[in-house]
Scaffold this motif. Sequence first.
Motif, PDB file in Angstrom:
ATOM      1  N   SER A 188       0.851  -1.066   0.177  1.00 58.62           N
ATOM      2  CA  SER A 188      -0.111  -0.024   0.021  1.00 58.62           C
ATOM      3  C   SER A 188       0.853   1.432   0.031  1.00 58.62           C
ATOM      4  O   SER A 188       2.399   1.234   0.363  1.00 58.62           O
ATOM      5  N   GLU A 189       0.445   2.287  -0.237  1.00 55.68           N
ATOM      6  CA  GLU A 189       1.144   3.682  -0.025  1.00 55.68           C
ATOM      7  C   GLU A 189       1.588   3.984   1.039  1.00 55.68           C
ATOM      8  O   GLU A 189       2.659   4.407   1.435  1.00 55.68           O
ATOM      9  N   SER A 190       0.596   3.698   2.308  1.00 61.72           N
ATOM     10  CA  SER A 190       1.142   4.000   3.592  1.00 61.72           C
ATOM     11  C   SER A 190       1.811   2.987   4.485  1.00 61.72           C
ATOM     12  O   SER A 190       2.606   3.288   5.260  1.00 61.72           O
ATOM     13  N   LYS A 191       1.712   1.747   3.988  1.00 61.18           N
ATOM     14  CA  LYS A 191       2.213   0.560   4.723  1.00 61.18           C
ATOM     15  C   LYS A 191       1.580   0.347   6.146  1.00 61.18           C
ATOM     16  O   LYS A 191       2.345  -0.115   6.970  1.00 61.18           O
ATOM     17  N   GLU A 192       0.506   1.082   6.361  1.00 60.40           N
ATOM     18  CA  GLU A 192      -0.275   0.786   7.550  1.00 60.40           C
ATOM     19  C   GLU A 192      -1.741   0.378   7.358  1.00 60.40           C
ATOM     20  O   GLU A 192      -2.422   0.821   6.449  1.00 60.40           O
ATOM     21  N   LEU A 193      -2.149  -0.632   8.130  1.00 54.23           N
ATOM     22  CA  LEU A 193      -3.234  -1.103   7.779  1.00 54.23           C
ATOM     23  C   LEU A 193      -4.635  -0.237   7.774  1.00 54.23           C
ATOM     24  O   LEU A 193      -5.339  -0.358   7.031  1.00 54.23           O
ATOM     25  N   GLN A 251      -8.500   2.412   3.457  1.00 54.61           N
ATOM     26  CA  GLN A 251      -9.174   3.378   3.055  1.00 54.61           C
ATOM     27  C   GLN A 251      -8.426   3.947   1.603  1.00 54.61           C
ATOM     28  O   GLN A 251      -9.059   4.807   0.759  1.00 54.61           O
ATOM     29  N   GLN A 252      -7.317   3.339   1.123  1.00 57.11           N
ATOM     30  CA  GLN A 252      -6.703   3.447  -0.165  1.00 57.11           C
ATOM     31  C   GLN A 252      -7.660   3.390  -1.208  1.00 57.11           C
ATOM     32  O   GLN A 252      -8.444   2.121  -1.209  1.00 57.11           O
ATOM     33  N   ASP A 253      -7.719   4.012  -2.289  1.00 53.94           N
ATOM     34  CA  ASP A 253      -8.477   3.968  -3.521  1.00 53.94           C
ATOM     35  C   ASP A 253      -7.466   4.209  -4.614  1.00 53.94           C
ATOM     36  O   ASP A 253      -7.201   5.196  -4.916  1.00 53.94           O
TER      37      ASP A 253
END
Length: 168
Positions: free
Chosen positions: A26-31, A36-38
């Motif tokens: 993911s972009e954040s590397k946090e669950l 919330q990533q789209d």
Amino acid sequence: MKEIFCRIERCIGCRSCELACAVEHSESKELSAAAQQDPPPARRVTVTAVDEKGGKVRLRSVALQCRQCEEPACAAACIAGGIVKDAETGVVRFNPERCVGCWSCTMVCPHGAIIRVTDQGVAVKCDRCPDREVPACVQACPTKALLFCTPEEFETLTREEETTHHRK
């Protein structure tokens, strides 16, 4: 070269490996942020059921990811040149920016390890988390069904576990 091995006798099908993989990519590397990533982050490992033979046939779970083939059919089939085998490391690398969504790689993979991300029009495959010492899927496995080791280390461990199991 280290590989990811799955000990199916330990896999409980919890899908922790899938979740850890998606979060790692993911972009954040946090669950919480990854959820919330789209578009949502794509996992590169799939937990699936397989037949286990031995008197009776029963279904077991197994985590499937790229097996880093000696002669990767996916690389030969990729019309965009987005899949290449690193001559130095032996790792089959995938460049999603070159993917044109033809799915040729998914059709020829003998392990079913390349995943279609249809909403994004690309395929993805395990990259062994190149920025990590241990891939996220392996680290997240609660039963230690997934191991990141050399084939020789895996064979030794398997032999030792069989010996220990037969003594009981």
